[in-house]
Design a protein around this motif. Structure first.
Motif, PDB file in Angstrom:
ATOM      1  N   VAL A 158      97.120  54.852  60.726  1.00 44.72           N
ATOM      2  CA  VAL A 158      98.576  54.623  60.791  1.00 44.72           C
ATOM      3  C   VAL A 158      98.843  53.235  61.370  1.00 44.72           C
ATOM      4  N   THR A 159      98.001  52.268  61.012  1.00 44.75           N
ATOM      5  CA  THR A 159      98.120  50.911  61.536  1.00 44.75           C
ATOM      6  C   THR A 159      99.205  50.128  60.797  1.00 44.75           C
ATOM      7  N   GLY A 160      99.450  48.914  61.275  1.00 43.69           N
ATOM      8  CA  GLY A 160     100.537  48.115  60.727  1.00 43.69           C
ATOM      9  C   GLY A 160     100.406  47.798  59.255  1.00 43.69           C
ATOM     10  N   SER A 161      99.182  47.672  58.750  1.00 44.37           N
ATOM     11  CA  SER A 161      98.984  47.359  57.334  1.00 44.37           C
ATOM     12  C   SER A 161      99.381  48.515  56.424  1.00 44.37           C
ATOM     13  N   MET A 162      99.629  49.673  57.001  1.00 44.28           N
ATOM     14  CA  MET A 162     100.080  50.831  56.220  1.00 44.28           C
ATOM     15  C   MET A 162     101.601  50.837  56.067  1.00 44.28           C
ATOM     16  N   ARG A 163     102.262  49.873  56.672  1.00 43.93           N
ATOM     17  CA  ARG A 163     103.730  49.837  56.666  1.00 43.93           C
ATOM     18  C   ARG A 163     104.281  49.642  55.255  1.00 43.93           C
ATOM     19  N   LYS A 164     105.414  50.231  54.991  1.00 42.89           N
ATOM     20  CA  LYS A 164     106.065  50.091  53.686  1.00 42.89           C
ATOM     21  C   LYS A 164     106.462  48.639  53.467  1.00 42.89           C
ATOM     22  N   SER A 165     106.186  48.136  52.271  1.00 42.37           N
ATOM     23  CA  SER A 165     106.525  46.764  51.922  1.00 42.37           C
ATOM     24  C   SER A 165     106.952  46.715  50.461  1.00 42.37           C
ATOM     25  N   GLY A 166     108.232  46.462  50.213  1.00 46.74           N
ATOM     26  CA  GLY A 166     108.739  46.434  48.848  1.00 46.74           C
ATOM     27  C   GLY A 166     108.572  47.790  48.185  1.00 46.74           C
ATOM     28  N   ARG A 167     107.934  47.796  47.027  1.00 45.55           N
ATOM     29  CA  ARG A 167     107.712  49.044  46.311  1.00 45.55           C
ATOM     30  C   ARG A 167     106.473  49.790  46.793  1.00 45.55           C
ATOM     31  N   THR A 168     105.679  49.145  47.643  1.00 42.54           N
ATOM     32  CA  THR A 168     104.460  49.770  48.157  1.00 42.54           C
ATOM     33  C   THR A 168     104.761  50.509  49.450  1.00 42.54           C
ATOM     34  N   ASP A 169     104.471  51.782  49.454  1.00 41.47           N
ATOM     35  CA  ASP A 169     104.738  52.612  50.630  1.00 41.47           C
ATOM     36  C   ASP A 169     103.459  53.357  50.999  1.00 41.47           C
ATOM     37  N   LYS A 170     102.544  52.645  51.626  1.00 42.36           N
ATOM     38  CA  LYS A 170     101.241  53.228  51.915  1.00 42.36           C
ATOM     39  C   LYS A 170     101.322  54.374  52.923  1.00 42.36           C
ATOM     40  N   ILE A 171     102.175  54.216  53.929  1.00 39.14           N
ATOM     41  CA  ILE A 171     102.293  55.292  54.911  1.00 39.14           C
ATOM     42  C   ILE A 171     102.928  56.529  54.272  1.00 39.14           C
ATOM     43  N   GLY A 172     103.849  56.305  53.347  1.00 37.05           N
ATOM     44  CA  GLY A 172     104.428  57.429  52.612  1.00 37.05           C
ATOM     45  C   GLY A 172     103.403  58.104  51.725  1.00 37.05           C
ATOM     46  N   ASP A 173     102.550  57.295  51.084  1.00 43.72           N
ATOM     47  CA  ASP A 173     101.477  57.852  50.253  1.00 43.72           C
ATOM     48  C   ASP A 173     100.522  58.685  51.098  1.00 43.72           C
ATOM     49  N   LEU A 174     100.198  58.188  52.297  1.00 44.28           N
ATOM     50  CA  LEU A 174      99.291  58.920  53.180  1.00 44.28           C
ATOM     51  C   LEU A 174      99.916  60.242  53.609  1.00 44.28           C
ATOM     52  N   LYS A 175     101.177  60.216  53.973  1.00 47.13           N
ATOM     53  CA  LYS A 175     101.844  61.460  54.387  1.00 47.13           C
ATOM     54  C   LYS A 175     101.774  62.503  53.280  1.00 47.13           C
ATOM     55  N   THR A 176     102.059  62.065  52.060  1.00 44.32           N
ATOM     56  CA  THR A 176     102.031  63.001  50.929  1.00 44.32           C
ATOM     57  C   THR A 176     100.632  63.555  50.707  1.00 44.32           C
ATOM     58  N   ALA A 177      99.634  62.659  50.658  1.00 45.88           N
ATOM     59  CA  ALA A 177      98.259  63.079  50.373  1.00 45.88           C
ATOM     60  C   ALA A 177      97.709  63.981  51.476  1.00 45.88           C
ATOM     61  N   ALA A 178      97.954  63.615  52.735  1.00 43.53           N
ATOM     62  CA  ALA A 178      97.434  64.404  53.854  1.00 43.53           C
ATOM     63  C   ALA A 178      98.116  65.768  53.935  1.00 43.53           C
ATOM     64  N   THR A 179      99.406  65.806  53.650  1.00 42.80           N
ATOM     65  CA  THR A 179     100.135  67.081  53.664  1.00 42.80           C
ATOM     66  C   THR A 179      99.591  68.021  52.594  1.00 42.80           C
TER      67      THR A 179
END
Length: 459
Positions: A158-179
């Motif tokens: 959950v580091t800073g590089s996972m932060r949402k940027s434009g159309r890329t939402d890595k932290i959102g992707d992680l939440k979905t996949a982990a859930t």
């Protein structure tokens, strides 16, 4: 003489002539070719039928073994279950019901195996050498069922590089996949409430040890000692629950999974001290988040609690990957059972017993490990990578199956660390995943969950 010479010439011309040879040759060859073609078609039909039957029987046996493992069915229901799976797969894809037979089912309660034999009747195109125009194909399959329980820890970046940027939402992707992974894993508890337990280790520059911090984490003071003093007692208050590495007397990382109340000998002070985990004083120099707001969750079957923690993830901070790997190790170590129970966080990990317990670590990152506070080297990145690899080796030596996921990695060193940390691949099981997108991240978690269930069956 002239007549004889003419006759000889005519005979030679006849001998040289090939105008009728082809017809004569075809008269001999055609039946052979036809026979060969028919035989080839028959072989293809039989081979295809055998392949389809084996696939259907394999699926039926594996599904039945899985249902026996999860408690969905009882042992006395195995034949009925296997027959239902076999006919469902067979009739749908390659055979009529009256031509498909489950010949035998053998349940070995000592070895915990399901063995089955099935047959299918197929029509062949060419009845050759007096054979009938039907043939019976028979095949066998086997699988193990198990009463093994499964412990899974998910180490999540959950580091800073996972932060949402434009159309890329890595932290959102992680939440979905982990859930989705948590849901799929705990779905195996429908008929056996505690068969599968899941732990979470969110991480940034350090980890949030939550309620575990009180009695297991030593807070370093500026210019103070790196080791807890003899007779250390938990402080009444603490600034946070952040935790970094456990340290040895020489300042290097202590990579063991020993209990935090284990005693160590300090040859400098000539005194014993507790093997507490450190909160390094340099953590306060971090300009971003020191440790995640989301705390570690030890092994639990509480799906709601796990999903709530995942949903609370906020991306910020640097990448203390080796620190998180250390805590993932602790969450599966029976040496930490008492500390976890004492903190009111559940029963803790079971003892190592491959026949009864499957222990799985899923380690995920989106970048290079770059934070490590223990060690004499000036390079925190080098220390973090080396410590992570050593910790992974220790886990694998303890019988822990290690899966790793690199998410949109653009760093070769990070990819090498994750590949080296993973358990060796087998013909059936992949252990390192290089996911480029959110969809690929979901696929990676989904594949790992399926492999975890299969590993429980084949042990």
């Amino acid at each position: 003489m002239a007549g004889k010479s003419a006759l000889q010439r005519t005979a030679r011309r006849f001998a040289r002539s090939t105008s009728g040879n082809f017809v004569i040759m075809m008269a001999f060859i055609a039946p052979v070719l036809l026979l060969g073609a028919g035989f080839g078609i028959n072989i293809a039909q039989v081979s295809n039928a055998r392949s389809n039957l084996l696939a259907a029987l394999d699926s039926a046996v594996t599904s039945t073994a899985r249902d026996l493992t999860t408690g969905t069915i009882k042992e006395e229901d195995a034949r009925t279950s296997l027959e239902a799976f076999l006919f469902a797969n067979g009739v749908r894809s390659f055979s009529k019901r009256d031509r498909l037979t489950l010949d035998s089912v053998v349940l070995d309660r000592h070895r915990k195996t399901v063995e089955a034999q099935a047959s299918v009747v197929v029509d062949v195109a060419f009845p050759l050498f007096g054979t009938a125009n039907v043939q019976t194909i028979t095949t066998q399959s086997a699988a193990r069922y198990s009463d093994r329980k499964i412990e899974v820890v998910m180490m999540l970046d959950v580091t800073g590089s996972m932060r949402k940027s434009g159309r890329t939402d890595k932290i959102g992707d992680l939440k979905t996949a982990a859930t989705l992974a948590v849901e799929a894993l705990l779905d195996g508890n429908r008929h056996s409430p505690d068969r599968i337990r899941v732990a979470l280790v969110p991480y940034a520059a350090s980890v949030n040890a939550g309620a575990l911090a009180h009695k297991t984490v030593f807070i370093e003071q500026k210019n103070g000692p790196n080791l807890p003093p003899t007779g250390w007692t938990p402080p009444a208050t603490r600034k946070d629950n952040c935790a970094t590495e456990r340290k040895l007397a020489n300042g290097n990382a202590d990579l063991t999974d020993d209990a935090p109340d284990s005693e160590r000998w300090n040859s400098t002070t000539k005194a014993y001290y507790k093997a507490l985990v450190n909160r390094d004083e340099r953590l306060d120099n971090e300009t971003t988040t020191k440790c995640p707001a989301a705390a570690i969750v030890p092994l639990t079957t509480d799906e709601t609690a796990l999903k709530q923690v995942i949903d609370s993830f906020v991306a910020d901070g640097n990448t203390g990957g080796s620190i998180a790997t250390q805590w993932a190790y602790y969450m599966l170590s029976p040496n930490w059972r008492n500390a976890i129970a004492d903190a009111g966080l559940g029963d803790g990990p079971a003892d190592h017993n491959p026949e009864k317990i499957g222990k799985i670590a899923i380690l995920m990152t989106d970048g290079e490990y770059n934070r490590a506070y223990a060690g004499s080297s000036s390079s925190m990145t080098t220390n973090s990578q080396n410590n992570a690899r050593n910790l992974c080796t220790r886990m694998k030596n303890d019988g822990i199956e290690v899966f790793t996921i690199g998410f949109a990695l653009n760093n070769s060193a990070a990819r090498t660390t994750m590949r080296n940390c993973a358990s060796p691949d087998t013909p059936l099981t992949k252990h390192f995943y290089d996911a480029a997108t959110g969809d690929e991240l979901k696929t990676a978690f989904n594949d790992i969950v399926r492999n975890i269930e299969r590993l429980a069956l084949i042990r």
